[in-house]
Design a protein around this motif. Structure first.
Motif, PDB file in Angstrom:
ATOM      1  N   SER A 116       0.853  -1.191   0.000  1.00  0.00           N
ATOM      2  CA  SER A 116       0.000   0.000   0.000  1.00  0.00           C
ATOM      3  C   SER A 116       0.888   1.240   0.000  1.00  0.00           C
ATOM      4  N   THR A 117       0.368   2.319  -0.574  1.00  0.00           N
ATOM      5  CA  THR A 117       1.167   3.526  -0.795  1.00  0.00           C
ATOM      6  C   THR A 117       1.923   3.984   0.441  1.00  0.00           C
ATOM      7  N   SER A 118       1.297   3.929   1.592  1.00  0.00           N
ATOM      8  CA  SER A 118       1.931   4.463   2.799  1.00  0.00           C
ATOM      9  C   SER A 118       3.185   3.673   3.178  1.00  0.00           C
ATOM     10  N   ALA A 119       3.361   2.465   2.586  1.00  0.00           N
ATOM     11  CA  ALA A 119       4.512   1.630   2.956  1.00  0.00           C
ATOM     12  C   ALA A 119       5.828   2.228   2.462  1.00  0.00           C
ATOM     13  N   PHE A 120       5.785   3.094   1.443  1.00  0.00           N
ATOM     14  CA  PHE A 120       7.020   3.647   0.902  1.00  0.00           C
ATOM     15  C   PHE A 120       7.383   4.945   1.614  1.00  0.00           C
ATOM     16  N   LYS A 121       8.630   5.000   2.106  1.00  0.00           N
ATOM     17  CA  LYS A 121       9.062   6.217   2.818  1.00  0.00           C
ATOM     18  C   LYS A 121       9.865   7.127   1.902  1.00  0.00           C
ATOM     19  N   ASN A 122      10.456   6.542   0.849  1.00  0.00           N
ATOM     20  CA  ASN A 122      11.263   7.369  -0.056  1.00  0.00           C
ATOM     21  C   ASN A 122      11.302   6.752  -1.458  1.00  0.00           C
ATOM     22  N   VAL A 123      11.928   7.488  -2.380  1.00  0.00           N
ATOM     23  CA  VAL A 123      11.983   7.078  -3.787  1.00  0.00           C
ATOM     24  C   VAL A 123      12.751   5.764  -3.957  1.00  0.00           C
ATOM     25  N   GLU A 162      12.887   3.193  -2.060  1.00  0.00           N
ATOM     26  CA  GLU A 162      12.017   2.039  -1.758  1.00  0.00           C
ATOM     27  C   GLU A 162      11.077   1.760  -2.933  1.00  0.00           C
ATOM     28  N   VAL A 163      10.544   2.822  -3.523  1.00  0.00           N
ATOM     29  CA  VAL A 163       9.658   2.662  -4.688  1.00  0.00           C
ATOM     30  C   VAL A 163      10.437   1.983  -5.817  1.00  0.00           C
ATOM     31  N   GLU A 164      11.674   2.473  -6.065  1.00  0.00           N
ATOM     32  CA  GLU A 164      12.494   1.903  -7.143  1.00  0.00           C
ATOM     33  C   GLU A 164      12.830   0.440  -6.861  1.00  0.00           C
ATOM     34  N   GLY A 165      13.174   0.145  -5.619  1.00  0.00           N
ATOM     35  CA  GLY A 165      13.525  -1.232  -5.242  1.00  0.00           C
ATOM     36  C   GLY A 165      12.367  -2.183  -5.480  1.00  0.00           C
ATOM     37  N   ASN A 166      11.171  -1.735  -5.107  1.00  0.00           N
ATOM     38  CA  ASN A 166       9.980  -2.568  -5.300  1.00  0.00           C
ATOM     39  C   ASN A 166       9.696  -2.777  -6.789  1.00  0.00           C
ATOM     40  N   ALA A 167       9.790  -1.684  -7.572  1.00  0.00           N
ATOM     41  CA  ALA A 167       9.531  -1.777  -9.018  1.00  0.00           C
ATOM     42  C   ALA A 167      10.542  -2.719  -9.658  1.00  0.00           C
ATOM     43  N   LYS A 168      11.810  -2.611  -9.213  1.00  0.00           N
ATOM     44  CA  LYS A 168      12.870  -3.434  -9.804  1.00  0.00           C
ATOM     45  C   LYS A 168      12.608  -4.919  -9.555  1.00  0.00           C
ATOM     46  N   SER A 169      12.235  -5.272  -8.317  1.00  0.00           N
ATOM     47  CA  SER A 169      12.029  -6.712  -8.046  1.00  0.00           C
ATOM     48  C   SER A 169      10.811  -7.230  -8.806  1.00  0.00           C
ATOM     49  N   ARG A 170       9.788  -6.395  -8.989  1.00  0.00           N
ATOM     50  CA  ARG A 170       8.620  -6.819  -9.766  1.00  0.00           C
ATOM     51  C   ARG A 170       8.973  -6.967 -11.255  1.00  0.00           C
ATOM     52  N   MET A 171       9.836  -6.090 -11.756  1.00  0.00           N
ATOM     53  CA  MET A 171      10.254  -6.187 -13.167  1.00  0.00           C
ATOM     54  C   MET A 171      11.105  -7.443 -13.382  1.00  0.00           C
ATOM     55  N   GLU A 172      11.972  -7.751 -12.402  1.00  0.00           N
ATOM     56  CA  GLU A 172      12.775  -8.988 -12.471  1.00  0.00           C
ATOM     57  C   GLU A 172      11.844 -10.194 -12.600  1.00  0.00           C
ATOM     58  N   LYS A 173      10.781 -10.198 -11.771  1.00  0.00           N
ATOM     59  CA  LYS A 173       9.816 -11.315 -11.791  1.00  0.00           C
ATOM     60  C   LYS A 173       9.162 -11.428 -13.159  1.00  0.00           C
ATOM     61  N   ALA A 174       8.814 -10.284 -13.754  1.00  0.00           N
ATOM     62  CA  ALA A 174       8.161 -10.301 -15.068  1.00  0.00           C
ATOM     63  C   ALA A 174       9.094 -10.924 -16.113  1.00  0.00           C
ATOM     64  N   VAL A 175      10.386 -10.574 -16.053  1.00  0.00           N
ATOM     65  CA  VAL A 175      11.344 -11.114 -17.027  1.00  0.00           C
ATOM     66  C   VAL A 175      11.543 -12.615 -16.804  1.00  0.00           C
ATOM     67  N   ASP A 205       2.490   2.146 -11.645  1.00  0.00           N
ATOM     68  CA  ASP A 205       2.368   2.038 -10.175  1.00  0.00           C
ATOM     69  C   ASP A 205       3.470   2.828  -9.479  1.00  0.00           C
ATOM     70  N   ALA A 206       4.710   2.589  -9.928  1.00  0.00           N
ATOM     71  CA  ALA A 206       5.860   3.243  -9.292  1.00  0.00           C
ATOM     72  C   ALA A 206       5.741   4.761  -9.414  1.00  0.00           C
ATOM     73  N   ASN A 207       5.349   5.238 -10.600  1.00  0.00           N
ATOM     74  CA  ASN A 207       5.194   6.690 -10.812  1.00  0.00           C
ATOM     75  C   ASN A 207       4.146   7.271  -9.862  1.00  0.00           C
ATOM     76  N   GLU A 208       3.051   6.531  -9.694  1.00  0.00           N
ATOM     77  CA  GLU A 208       1.995   7.003  -8.779  1.00  0.00           C
ATOM     78  C   GLU A 208       2.523   7.101  -7.354  1.00  0.00           C
ATOM     79  N   HIS A 209       3.333   6.109  -6.949  1.00  0.00           N
ATOM     80  CA  HIS A 209       3.895   6.133  -5.598  1.00  0.00           C
ATOM     81  C   HIS A 209       4.840   7.320  -5.410  1.00  0.00           C
ATOM     82  N   VAL A 210       5.655   7.597  -6.445  1.00  0.00           N
ATOM     83  CA  VAL A 210       6.589   8.730  -6.362  1.00  0.00           C
ATOM     84  C   VAL A 210       5.795  10.038  -6.248  1.00  0.00           C
ATOM     85  N   LYS A 211       4.748  10.177  -7.055  1.00  0.00           N
ATOM     86  CA  LYS A 211       3.931  11.404  -7.018  1.00  0.00           C
ATOM     87  C   LYS A 211       3.243  11.566  -5.662  1.00  0.00           C
TER      88      LYS A 211
END
Length: 201
Positions: free
Chosen positions: A10-17, A19-32, A149-155
């Motif tokens: 959930s959005t509140s789980a991210f404290k900084n950019v 963390e957002v990038e780390g989460n996006a990266k692991s999800r992208m790894e899974k997709a590949v 998703d990641a962009n929304e979290h950053v915004k």
């Protein structure tokens, strides 16, 4: 894509950019890695046990991967043999292969199933490449969804005044760069697979 990468916390789980990038990266790894698994199940002109990776056999009412029911071998470039540990499963394994979209015609001698892998016709190669493009595109879409998703979290971090506008700009740029890298990985993997499919042995 069947197993869509796990949703972001959930959005509140991210404290900084970061963390957002780390989460996006692991999800992208899974997709590949999901793409690579799915591509292993796409046939090329050469016999390979990995074409059965995504095929399930009805084992007493439970869909079970073939490699959990039998030994699979490639004794020659155009033949796969399947030796079920429980010979009563020969019929179920044969049926799963016959009804799959692999276009193979297995036969058995009561102990071993022999699956001749005929050379692919030009038309069949084109069909398989079309399927490959479809699978690759599904995974590109998954990556774009992760980017969104990641962009929304950053915004949201900016809106919550957790980061500055500069941080937001940098974060969005990083997410875009990361997306480009992973889309590149998908394109490269699909290109290699396409070459294998079109290769005439």
């Amino acid at each position: 894509m069947k197993n869509e990468p796990a949703a972001a916390p959930s959005t509140s789980a991210f404290k900084n950019v970061k963390e957002v990038e780390g989460n996006a990266k692991s999800r992208m790894e899974k997709a590949v890695s999901d793409l690579q698994h799915e591509m292993a199940g796409i046939r090329t002109g050469r016999a390979s046990v990995s074409i059965f990776d995504t095929l399930k056999v009805d084992y007493y009412g439970t869909p079970t991967p073939i490699n959990q029911l039998a030994n699979l071998h490639v004794p020659e470039p155009t033949l796969i043999t399947i030796q079920p540990w429980d010979v009563s499963q020969i019929g179920a394994i044969e049926k799963a292969i016959r009804t799959s979209d692999l276009g193979l015609n297995p036969g058995n001698d009561g102990k071993i199933i022999r699956v001749p892998v005929p050379p692919l016709t030009e038309e069949r190669r084109k069909e398989i490449v079309k399927r490959l493009h479809h699978v690759a595109e599904d995974h590109r879409v998954a990556l774009r969804n992760i980017r969104r998703d990641a962009n929304e979290h950053v915004k949201k971090l900016l809106k919550d005044k957790a980061i500055s506008e500069d941080d937001e700009r940098r974060g969005l740029e990083e997410v875009q760069k990361m997306t480009d890298v992973y889309i590149g990985k998908i394109d490269a993997a699909a290109k290699v697979k396409e070459k294998e499919i079109l290769e005439i042995k």
